[in-house]
Design a protein around this motif. Sequence first.
Motif, PDB file in Angstrom:
ATOM      1  N   GLY A 166       0.821  -1.204   0.000  1.00  0.00           N
ATOM      2  CA  GLY A 166       0.000   0.000   0.000  1.00  0.00           C
ATOM      3  C   GLY A 166       0.849   1.246   0.000  1.00  0.00           C
ATOM      4  O   GLY A 166       2.077   1.193   0.202  1.00  0.00           O
ATOM      5  N   VAL A 167       0.202   2.388  -0.210  1.00  0.00           N
ATOM      6  CA  VAL A 167       0.865   3.688  -0.313  1.00  0.00           C
ATOM      7  C   VAL A 167       0.520   4.517   0.912  1.00  0.00           C
ATOM      8  O   VAL A 167      -0.649   4.580   1.318  1.00  0.00           O
ATOM      9  N   ASP A 168       1.523   5.162   1.519  1.00  0.00           N
ATOM     10  CA  ASP A 168       1.245   6.008   2.678  1.00  0.00           C
ATOM     11  C   ASP A 168       1.014   7.456   2.242  1.00  0.00           C
ATOM     12  O   ASP A 168       1.047   7.784   1.048  1.00  0.00           O
ATOM     13  N   ALA A 169       0.788   8.325   3.225  1.00  0.00           N
ATOM     14  CA  ALA A 169       0.458   9.719   2.936  1.00  0.00           C
ATOM     15  C   ALA A 169       1.587  10.454   2.226  1.00  0.00           C
ATOM     16  O   ALA A 169       1.356  11.446   1.531  1.00  0.00           O
ATOM     17  N   ALA A 170       2.826   9.982   2.402  1.00  0.00           N
ATOM     18  CA  ALA A 170       3.976  10.619   1.767  1.00  0.00           C
ATOM     19  C   ALA A 170       4.224  10.097   0.357  1.00  0.00           C
ATOM     20  O   ALA A 170       5.188  10.509  -0.293  1.00  0.00           O
ATOM     21  N   GLY A 171       3.378   9.160  -0.113  1.00  0.00           N
ATOM     22  CA  GLY A 171       3.561   8.614  -1.450  1.00  0.00           C
ATOM     23  C   GLY A 171       4.586   7.505  -1.524  1.00  0.00           C
ATOM     24  O   GLY A 171       5.080   7.176  -2.600  1.00  0.00           O
TER      25      GLY A 171
ATOM     26  N   SER B 197       7.681  17.528   7.541  1.00  0.00           N
ATOM     27  CA  SER B 197       7.629  18.201   6.246  1.00  0.00           C
ATOM     28  C   SER B 197       6.505  19.224   6.169  1.00  0.00           C
ATOM     29  O   SER B 197       6.543  20.124   5.324  1.00  0.00           O
ATOM     30  N   ALA B 198       5.508  19.117   7.059  1.00  0.00           N
ATOM     31  CA  ALA B 198       4.400  20.069   7.074  1.00  0.00           C
ATOM     32  C   ALA B 198       4.662  21.246   8.003  1.00  0.00           C
ATOM     33  O   ALA B 198       3.794  22.101   8.176  1.00  0.00           O
ATOM     34  N   GLY B 199       5.841  21.291   8.608  1.00  0.00           N
ATOM     35  CA  GLY B 199       6.175  22.389   9.505  1.00  0.00           C
ATOM     36  C   GLY B 199       5.615  22.242  10.904  1.00  0.00           C
ATOM     37  O   GLY B 199       5.583  23.206  11.675  1.00  0.00           O
ATOM     38  N   VAL B 200       5.190  21.037  11.272  1.00  0.00           N
ATOM     39  CA  VAL B 200       4.716  20.783  12.632  1.00  0.00           C
ATOM     40  C   VAL B 200       5.919  20.507  13.523  1.00  0.00           C
ATOM     41  O   VAL B 200       6.838  19.773  13.151  1.00  0.00           O
ATOM     42  N   LEU B 201       5.915  21.111  14.716  1.00  0.00           N
ATOM     43  CA  LEU B 201       6.994  20.917  15.682  1.00  0.00           C
ATOM     44  C   LEU B 201       6.581  19.814  16.644  1.00  0.00           C
ATOM     45  O   LEU B 201       5.515  19.878  17.269  1.00  0.00           O
ATOM     46  N   TRP B 202       7.444  18.799  16.761  1.00  0.00           N
ATOM     47  CA  TRP B 202       7.144  17.623  17.576  1.00  0.00           C
ATOM     48  C   TRP B 202       8.192  17.459  18.673  1.00  0.00           C
ATOM     49  O   TRP B 202       9.377  17.729  18.460  1.00  0.00           O
ATOM     50  N   LEU B 203       7.741  16.963  19.805  1.00  0.00           N
ATOM     51  CA  LEU B 203       8.606  16.617  20.927  1.00  0.00           C
ATOM     52  C   LEU B 203       8.528  15.118  21.163  1.00  0.00           C
ATOM     53  O   LEU B 203       7.435  14.560  21.325  1.00  0.00           O
ATOM     54  N   HIS B 204       9.673  14.461  21.163  1.00  0.00           N
ATOM     55  CA  HIS B 204       9.771  13.062  21.573  1.00  0.00           C
ATOM     56  C   HIS B 204      10.410  13.030  22.965  1.00  0.00           C
ATOM     57  O   HIS B 204      11.603  13.312  23.105  1.00  0.00           O
ATOM     58  N   PRO B 205       9.636  12.720  24.008  1.00  0.00           N
ATOM     59  CA  PRO B 205      10.219  12.731  25.354  1.00  0.00           C
ATOM     60  C   PRO B 205      11.229  11.614  25.545  1.00  0.00           C
ATOM     61  O   PRO B 205      11.058  10.501  25.043  1.00  0.00           O
ATOM     62  N   GLY B 206      12.283  11.912  26.287  1.00  0.00           N
ATOM     63  CA  GLY B 206      13.280  10.903  26.593  1.00  0.00           C
ATOM     64  C   GLY B 206      12.770   9.903  27.603  1.00  0.00           C
ATOM     65  O   GLY B 206      11.780  10.127  28.304  1.00  0.00           O
TER      66      GLY B 206
ATOM     67  N   ILE C  77       3.841  20.127  19.604  1.00  0.00           N
ATOM     68  CA  ILE C  77       3.995  21.321  20.441  1.00  0.00           C
ATOM     69  C   ILE C  77       3.983  22.608  19.625  1.00  0.00           C
ATOM     70  O   ILE C  77       4.198  23.689  20.182  1.00  0.00           O
ATOM     71  N   GLY C  78       3.745  22.522  18.326  1.00  0.00           N
ATOM     72  CA  GLY C  78       3.684  23.752  17.539  1.00  0.00           C
ATOM     73  C   GLY C  78       3.403  23.479  16.081  1.00  0.00           C
ATOM     74  O   GLY C  78       3.597  22.368  15.584  1.00  0.00           O
ATOM     75  N   THR C  79       2.923  24.495  15.385  1.00  0.00           N
ATOM     76  CA  THR C  79       2.710  24.430  13.941  1.00  0.00           C
ATOM     77  C   THR C  79       3.333  25.664  13.298  1.00  0.00           C
ATOM     78  O   THR C  79       3.702  26.625  13.981  1.00  0.00           O
ATOM     79  N   GLY C  80       3.459  25.627  11.990  1.00  0.00           N
ATOM     80  CA  GLY C  80       4.014  26.765  11.269  1.00  0.00           C
ATOM     81  C   GLY C  80       5.516  26.890  11.353  1.00  0.00           C
ATOM     82  O   GLY C  80       6.080  27.949  11.017  1.00  0.00           O
ATOM     83  N   TRP C  81       6.196  25.831  11.763  1.00  0.00           N
ATOM     84  CA  TRP C  81       7.644  25.901  11.944  1.00  0.00           C
ATOM     85  C   TRP C  81       8.417  25.727  10.640  1.00  0.00           C
ATOM     86  O   TRP C  81       9.647  25.785  10.642  1.00  0.00           O
TER      87      TRP C  81
END
Length: 767
Positions: free
Chosen positions: A271-276, A535-544, A556-560
């Motif tokens: 199958g194909v994912d959202a990124a093609g 790739s969409a400019g969303v800011l993500w946090l991966h906790p340790g 934790i944010g958009t427009g980045w």
Amino acid sequence: MQRRVRRWVTSLVVAGSAASLLSAGTASAIAGAEEVADGTYPFLAKVSFGEARSCTGTLVDARWILTAKSCFAEGTAPVTAGAPTRPTTVLLGRTDLTRVSGHRLLVESVIPHPDRNLALAELSAPVKDVAPVELGGANPQPGEVLRTAGYGRTATEWVPNRLHAASFTVQSVAATSFQIAAASAGATLCKGDAGGPTFRETQGRVELVGVNDASWQKGCLGETDTREGAVEARVDDLADWIRSSVAVQPSGLREPVTGEFNRDGLPDLVGVDAAGTLWLYPGTPTPNTFRSRIWIGGGWGGYRELVVGRVNRDAYDDLVAIENSTGKLWLYPGTASGGTFGTRVQIGGNWTSDFHDLAIGRVNRDGYDDLIAVKTSTTQLLMYAGNATGPTFDAAVQIGAGWGCCKQLTLGKFNNDDYDDLLTVQSSTGKLLIYAGNAAGTTFDAGVDTGAGTAWNGSSYLAAGQFNGSGLDELVAVDSASGQTWIHSRNADGSWAARVQPAGKIWQPQPYELNNLVTGEFTRDGYTDIIGTDSAGVLWLHPGTAANTFGPRIQIGTGWGAYRELVVGRIDRDGYDDLAAIESSTSKLWLYPGTASGGAFGTKVQIGAGWTSDFHDLAIGRVNRDGYDDLITVKTSTTQLLMYAGNATGTTFDAGVQIGAGWGCCKQLTLGKFNGDGYDDLLTVQSSTGKLLSYAGNAAGTTFDAGVDTGAGTGWGNRSELTAVRFGQDTGYGLLSKDTSGALALHTARPDGSTDWTDPVQFGPRD
């Protein structure tokens, strides 16, 4: 360490025992055994649970090893599913532990078996160059001679550097365990051999039979017990548990199709994912279970109406799809080697958006796969007959009318005759209808409700396949709302059973799938976290985590996408890690302050202006010895290295001061304590050579010492995302970097505070 007591082995000592019983918390190997030749048993792994203990493990899937549950125990507390409570390192494919070969990985999560001393440990990266051991072999028999292998203590060495192996004879077999005794003189299992495999070697094949559980340890260095023998946890009957536990559910796919693509005789899913990206999920002998997905190719966002059939007459399943931009129909031929497709071949043109719901099956009874489709403008059902030559189809013939009624066409054997039938969803009712095939093959019988309910309008895609051995085709369906993949199985009488999710867990995005990576302590739990943008400019946090790995991401944010040069430091003097970045459109430098609650940032504050594209490679660290974090950068037009000193106010930085020249030489600047002297050093990549250079900090703090080669090789010109990282109480810094495959390499800090440049830990890529 305590563990359950068996009535018939009440005094056996657990092979993976507490650190207090092991010198320097080390593991053991098989006493009285021979050293294993280099390259033998590459599926063996040494597992180090922090400084507490070491064990042995076995690769059972590209991302998973099987070892002893006791290896992850903290005192008498039960081992629970999730991240291990200590950083756990796995060395795999290293017969000789003194060599930098094979793989150095971390354990991200553990799945304990409910009633045996077994645990599955998920690795931080897939192992692609080592074949996992085979599962599901015959059960052990009394008198059978098996092999077992492990690392660690022998009769003469406390911490040997080589893998050892020996032969053992099965003494007796119980429901969940079996006992073994040495088949070769002096062989015994020692402390730390817990989790090591006991396996059967037959005609070059290796089958996993058991896992080392406990031993009397006769003959082990430092032991005095004279009793012989050991206990093995049975694994021969756990193939389904292992496969189901390590499986990854297909999720977020469009255009899923099924077929036999990797030549193992089991139905697979593509199958194909959202990124093609086109992915292959290999099937397994365990019902409703797929192995970890495999990358096939990118750029599939431009294709629609994926269908599978044996089109080019070579007996391999082929993939057919319409290219949206050209309306061309393409054939991607299956190959003898499997796992991917050959060079595409055009087999049609003018397949515009007026055609939908393609399906392939044997309709007209000539033994060749035919293609059917609905023409939207006329609501005709058309058949394009296959022929002896392949791979093209004959001209269209109408075999039905009024097909504006329905959607999601798929062909397969859905009743008990030998003809391919047509399933479709009736749009007005949401029912699943069957149009039975017949001997004539010129059309289908009238549609009949399958009795599978009225909720089928909620499915975006349908694909036929056999995953449970019923002999009838089942359906794979994608839920329109959630993107979750479901399998609609068949009952013994041919009716439809309740839908089930494929076994395993849904893949969670990982840090190495992000860009603009930075690290810091953002969540206030004392563990190092990682932040990045997608790739969409969303800011993500991966906790340790306590295991020095990273948990599921938090938005934790958009427009980045509007920002560049993300850096972290303690800028505003409140003791919390802050995030700074340049806004590309305005050239403003913004501070996103850390907060006491953690997990997000406070309101942004402008702390600079005029930060145009002439400035690059920002880094923050303590350079000038005044106790405040400073900002350094390179000015492209002048190749100057500039320092903007931090100050007591923390609302901005001081004016730029030149601390170096000729910095057009280099890229990827990062600051951290890399050489063990307590001063922040500057790491950078020399563009002309691809070497990683270190410019050591010094007591003066007005500039850096001359650059020297770190000895980390010459491939750094192709690496990105250089990020300094410090875990817990480490005295020095490690370095993260991403290679062209998308994998992160972590060069860890040594106990003396310097950085190990020779043996990085790998995170990812996903596949």
